[in-house]
Motif scaffolding. Sequence first.
Motif, short mmCIF file in Angstrom:
data_model
loop_
_atom_site.label_atom_id
_atom_site.label_comp_id
_atom_site.label_asym_id
_atom_site.label_seq_id
_atom_site.Cartn_x
_atom_site.Cartn_y
_atom_site.Cartn_z
N PHE A 124 7.56 13.12 0.60
CA PHE A 124 8.04 11.91 -0.06
C PHE A 124 9.07 11.19 0.80
N ALA A 125 9.92 11.95 1.46
CA ALA A 125 10.93 11.33 2.34
C ALA A 125 10.25 10.59 3.49
N GLU A 126 9.18 11.14 4.01
CA GLU A 126 8.44 10.47 5.08
C GLU A 126 7.83 9.16 4.57
N GLN A 127 7.26 9.18 3.38
CA GLN A 127 6.71 7.95 2.81
C GLN A 127 7.82 6.93 2.56
N ALA A 128 8.94 7.39 2.04
CA ALA A 128 10.07 6.49 1.77
C ALA A 128 10.58 5.89 3.09
N ASP A 129 10.62 6.68 4.15
CA ASP A 129 11.04 6.17 5.45
C ASP A 129 10.08 5.09 5.96
N ARG A 130 8.79 5.29 5.74
CA ARG A 130 7.81 4.30 6.17
C ARG A 130 8.02 2.98 5.42
N VAL B 141 13.57 9.33 -11.32
CA VAL B 141 12.83 9.25 -10.05
C VAL B 141 11.61 8.35 -10.23
N CYS B 142 10.87 8.59 -11.30
CA CYS B 142 9.66 7.81 -11.54
C CYS B 142 9.99 6.34 -11.81
N ARG B 143 11.03 6.09 -12.58
CA ARG B 143 11.43 4.70 -12.84
C ARG B 143 11.86 4.00 -11.56
N ARG B 144 12.60 4.70 -10.72
CA ARG B 144 13.07 4.10 -9.48
C ARG B 144 11.88 3.79 -8.57
N ALA B 145 10.90 4.68 -8.51
CA ALA B 145 9.69 4.43 -7.71
C ALA B 145 8.95 3.20 -8.24
N LEU B 146 8.90 3.07 -9.55
CA LEU B 146 8.24 1.90 -10.14
C LEU B 146 9.06 0.63 -9.91
N ASP B 147 10.39 0.72 -9.91
CA ASP B 147 11.24 -0.43 -9.58
C ASP B 147 10.96 -0.90 -8.15
N LEU B 148 10.85 0.04 -7.23
CA LEU B 148 10.54 -0.28 -5.84
C LEU B 148 9.19 -0.99 -5.75
N HIS B 149 8.21 -0.42 -6.40
CA HIS B 149 6.86 -0.98 -6.40
C HIS B 149 6.86 -2.41 -6.93
N GLU B 150 7.53 -2.62 -8.06
CA GLU B 150 7.59 -3.95 -8.66
C GLU B 150 8.31 -4.95 -7.75
N SER B 151 9.40 -4.52 -7.12
CA SER B 151 10.14 -5.42 -6.23
C SER B 151 9.30 -5.83 -5.04
N VAL B 152 8.49 -4.92 -4.51
CA VAL B 152 7.61 -5.26 -3.39
C VAL B 152 6.56 -6.27 -3.84
N ILE B 153 5.97 -6.04 -4.99
CA ILE B 153 4.97 -6.99 -5.51
C ILE B 153 5.60 -8.37 -5.68
N LEU B 154 6.79 -8.43 -6.25
CA LEU B 154 7.45 -9.71 -6.47
C LEU B 154 7.85 -10.37 -5.15
N GLY C 246 2.67 6.44 -6.84
CA GLY C 246 1.58 7.22 -7.41
C GLY C 246 1.71 8.71 -7.21
N VAL C 247 2.01 9.13 -5.99
CA VAL C 247 2.10 10.57 -5.74
C VAL C 247 3.32 11.17 -6.43
N LEU C 248 4.40 10.41 -6.52
CA LEU C 248 5.56 10.92 -7.25
C LEU C 248 5.23 11.11 -8.72
N LEU C 249 4.59 10.12 -9.32
CA LEU C 249 4.24 10.22 -10.73
C LEU C 249 3.29 11.40 -10.98
N ARG D 230 0.84 -1.21 0.00
CA ARG D 230 0.00 0.00 0.00
C ARG D 230 0.87 1.25 0.00
N ASP D 231 1.90 1.27 0.86
CA ASP D 231 2.75 2.45 0.98
C ASP D 231 3.65 2.64 -0.24
N ALA D 232 4.19 1.55 -0.80
CA ALA D 232 5.02 1.66 -2.00
C ALA D 232 4.17 2.12 -3.18
#
Length: 117
Positions: free
Chosen positions: A92-98, A37-50, A18-21, A11-13
Amino acid sequence: MNDRGPAPILRDATSLAGVLLETLDGCPAYRVLVDRVCRRALDLHESVILALADDDRHRRLLDADAALQGLRGLLGLARDLSVLSDDDYLGFAEQADRVGRQLGGWLRRLAAADTMP
């Protein structure tokens, strides 16, 4: 996933990506940085899903952690170059920390399970 809904880390990733995009979409200045930045956020999202779906969770979580570290650095650069406002950066930093705290907890649990007899 389960009947209770998506895992908090997903949910958080998802929210962070989403908010970054949404925030950076259409930003003409520093297009390469914005794209990264957007690609890296999507990489993070994909890694969490996997990680949630894969037997090799540890490797996927390490991928997610690397993506998050890279994203944090890029967010700082975007702030320094005034692509992001200070307020946007702090949010964004707060979300990334979470997300980072959840990744760390998950990695610690996997490490503890590996050391159990």
